[in-house]
Write a protein that holds these residues in place. Structure first.
Motif, PDB file in Angstrom:
ATOM      1  N   CYS A   7      40.029  -4.934  35.836  1.00 51.80           N
ATOM      2  CA  CYS A   7      38.925  -5.664  36.532  1.00 51.80           C
ATOM      3  C   CYS A   7      39.145  -5.675  38.047  1.00 51.80           C
ATOM      4  O   CYS A   7      40.396  -5.640  38.518  1.00 51.80           O
ATOM      5  CB  CYS A   7      38.956  -7.138  36.204  1.00 51.80           C
ATOM      6  SG  CYS A   7      40.385  -8.056  36.399  1.00 51.80           S
ATOM      7  N   GLN A 174      27.339  -5.257  40.245  1.00 51.56           N
ATOM      8  CA  GLN A 174      28.314  -5.459  40.321  1.00 51.56           C
ATOM      9  C   GLN A 174      29.010  -4.729  41.724  1.00 51.56           C
ATOM     10  O   GLN A 174      30.168  -5.071  42.268  1.00 51.56           O
ATOM     11  CB  GLN A 174      29.465  -4.956  39.127  1.00 51.56           C
ATOM     12  CG  GLN A 174      29.242  -5.736  38.182  1.00 51.56           C
ATOM     13  CD  GLN A 174      29.706  -7.177  38.366  1.00 51.56           C
ATOM     14  OE1 GLN A 174      30.811  -7.401  38.868  1.00 51.56           O
ATOM     15  NE2 GLN A 174      29.087  -8.181  38.151  1.00 51.56           N
ATOM     16  N   PRO A 177      28.631  -7.931  44.823  1.00 50.33           N
ATOM     17  CA  PRO A 177      28.315  -9.398  44.573  1.00 50.33           C
ATOM     18  C   PRO A 177      28.040 -10.217  45.689  1.00 50.33           C
ATOM     19  O   PRO A 177      28.254  -9.883  46.706  1.00 50.33           O
ATOM     20  CB  PRO A 177      29.793  -9.683  43.891  1.00 50.33           C
ATOM     21  CG  PRO A 177      30.688  -8.522  44.398  1.00 50.33           C
ATOM     22  CD  PRO A 177      29.566  -7.252  44.418  1.00 50.33           C
ATOM     23  N   TYR A 370      31.937 -14.418  31.010  1.00 50.97           N
ATOM     24  CA  TYR A 370      32.463 -13.493  32.084  1.00 50.97           C
ATOM     25  C   TYR A 370      33.701 -14.001  33.116  1.00 50.97           C
ATOM     26  O   TYR A 370      34.555 -13.420  33.287  1.00 50.97           O
ATOM     27  CB  TYR A 370      31.113 -12.951  32.896  1.00 50.97           C
ATOM     28  CG  TYR A 370      30.402 -11.953  32.151  1.00 50.97           C
ATOM     29  CD1 TYR A 370      30.928 -10.720  31.772  1.00 50.97           C
ATOM     30  CD2 TYR A 370      29.027 -12.441  31.915  1.00 50.97           C
ATOM     31  CE1 TYR A 370      30.283  -9.963  31.147  1.00 50.97           C
ATOM     32  CE2 TYR A 370      28.339 -11.432  31.154  1.00 50.97           C
ATOM     33  CZ  TYR A 370      28.887 -10.193  30.881  1.00 50.97           C
ATOM     34  OH  TYR A 370      27.916  -9.379  30.093  1.00 50.97           O
ATOM     35  N   SER A 379      31.588 -12.251  40.998  1.00 51.71           N
ATOM     36  CA  SER A 379      31.423 -11.287  39.833  1.00 51.71           C
ATOM     37  C   SER A 379      31.017 -11.685  38.793  1.00 51.71           C
ATOM     38  O   SER A 379      30.050 -11.007  38.144  1.00 51.71           O
ATOM     39  CB  SER A 379      32.733 -10.314  39.866  1.00 51.71           C
ATOM     40  OG  SER A 379      32.521  -9.309  39.074  1.00 51.71           O
ATOM     41  N   HIS A 383      27.335 -10.482  36.986  1.00 52.05           N
ATOM     42  CA  HIS A 383      27.108 -10.297  35.514  1.00 52.05           C
ATOM     43  C   HIS A 383      26.435 -10.929  34.970  1.00 52.05           C
ATOM     44  O   HIS A 383      25.526 -10.527  33.756  1.00 52.05           O
ATOM     45  CB  HIS A 383      28.591 -10.302  34.957  1.00 52.05           C
ATOM     46  CG  HIS A 383      29.485  -9.166  34.970  1.00 52.05           C
ATOM     47  ND1 HIS A 383      29.344  -7.862  34.651  1.00 52.05           N
ATOM     48  CD2 HIS A 383      30.724  -9.037  35.614  1.00 52.05           C
ATOM     49  CE1 HIS A 383      30.197  -6.759  34.819  1.00 52.05           C
ATOM     50  NE2 HIS A 383      31.023  -7.712  35.375  1.00 52.05           N
TER      51      HIS A 383
END
Length: 418
Positions: A7, A174, A177, A370, A379, A383
């Protein structure tokens, strides 16, 4: 403890500031990689504010909402239709707000295009493109941090910004953000380093406010959704999820004073109705009255006092109710979210419009799913917006993230954690 290997957290920041430069103009300043660009432009027309009401009506296709104002409007409408008859009854929960026939989507795109083109002009656009190109080359996201110091533009729904040329909403990507800031304070505030991470929830099952019926909220369903989303973490060692048994103001205040066995609460989540009082120029949530089951308004200044006690301020507050991020033109800090940020809460998520109950439930389920994947708050919210939009929730534009600093990595293990 990374649940999602690989990530990526945005480390590159594109800072935007909108300042009042007098008369009918404002100054837009962009900063990236030690480069600063600024332009002076004409402010948005007053008619832009007037056009936001049709936007709200377009995205909220559901009668039942988490707003303390909806019941009053419904009562007035029903009374007028019935010649002043019986009080209106709460609206039945309907299908989620959806992008019907594409008309609502066009309205959102039109507003979003205006805002994108308003900010990203000339030198600002060039620097933005430079930042975007560098981020794509390194396969890295870049955080867009917007600070509005011009009080006449504080109400604007910047989350709708739409890049017409590249056909995407900035805040759902993404790659970009997005967060708002209320000042230029960029301290790397502590996230939740200590274990277990302590989350406190409050669910207000209030049905009447000042004699007006409020729409029913699926409180139990939202509590179950949050528990399920955080199930892998909620083992008592990495995370502890607790709920206040009642929805009274005094119980909220005392629970924050005590903390969890003396330890501060890291996250606070509110489920219930909310609104904005134009006379007091202040937001509020609806809590349970003392000695009864009816509701009373808990204004933002009192909520701030409860949540920002010395040593007990949470890292993140989520207000899953209507209008928590709604403010008044000409006032930077009239929304509940801005009030909490000014009081010292590092991060606040709240809604800038009225939302349906289905939207509130879907938001909580999606966001915490998330967030538990070990991504940053920024982030996780990007999402969430993208997923809600894909699921045809027109209200995806409603969540607003305010942050004092840049550190939104709630579940990241840090050296020296407890």
């Amino acid at each position: 403890m990374c649940a999602a290997e690989g990530c990526v957290v945005a480390k590159v920041v594109f800072n935007l500031t909108i300042e009042d430069s007098g008369d009918s103009h404002c100054r837009i300043v962009a900063e990236y990689n030690s480069t600063c660009r600024e332009i002076e432009v004409e402010k948005l027309k007053p008619s832009f504010r007037q056009n936001l009401r049709p936007l709200q009506e377009a995205i909220l296709q559901c009668a039942a909402a988490r707003s303390a104002d909806v019941a009053m409007r419904a009562r007035n409408e029903n009374a007028a239709a019935a010649g002043g008859g019986d009080e209106a009854k709460p609206a039945l929960r309907d299908a989620a707000g959806s992008l019907t026939s594409g008309s609502d989507e066009r309205i959102v795109q039109e507003v979003g295009s205006q805002l994108f083109e308003f900010i990203f002009q000339r030198k600002i656009l060039e620097l933005y493109q430079e930042c975007s190109h560098a981020a794509r080359k390194d396969d890295q996201p870049f955080l867009i941090r917007l600070r509005v110091t011009d009080p006449t533009l504080a109400y604007v729904p910047w989350e709708t910004m739409y890049d017409k040329k590249n056909r995407f909403y900035v805040t759902t990507s993404q790659s970009t953000p997005f967060m708002r800031a209320v000042d230029d304070y960029v301290e790397e505030r502590r996230a939740c380093a200590a274990r277990p991470i302590r989350m406190l929830g409050m669910a207000a099952r209030v049905k009447v406010l000042n004699g007006f019926p409020l729409d029913e909220i699926e409180v139990d369903a939202e509590q179950v959704a949050i528990k399920k989303a955080l199930s892998e973490l909620n083992d008592g060692k990495r995370m502890k999820l607790s709920w206040i048994p009642s929805a009274k103001a005094r119980d909220l205040n005392r629970r924050f004073l005590r903390g969890d066995e003396g330890k501060r609460w890291d996250l606070f989540h509110f489920i219930g109705h909310g609104g904005h009082d134009p006379e007091r120029q202040m937001g509020f949530i609806v809590v349970q009255e003392e000695g009864g089951s009816k509701g009373i308004r808990l204004y933002a200044d009192s909520l701030k006092a409860f949540l920002t006690q010395p040593g007990q301020t949470p890292s993140l507050v989520v207000l899953n109710s209507c209008s928590g991020a709604q403010g008044e033109p000409g006032s930077l800090f009239s929304s509940t979210a801005a009030e909490l940020i000014q009081g010292g809460v590092p991060a606040v998520i709240a809604m800038q419009f009225e939302i349906s109950d289905n939207m509130g439930l879907a938001f909580a389920d999606t966001f915490y799913t998330y967030l538990a994947e070990n991504v940053s708050i920024q982030s996780a919210l990007a999402h969430t917006r993208a997923e809600l939009k894909a699921r045809q929730f027109a209200e995806w534009i409603s969540p607003v993230l305010y942050m004092r600093g840049l550190d939104g990595e709630i579940f990241v293990d840090r050296a020296g954690s407890e």
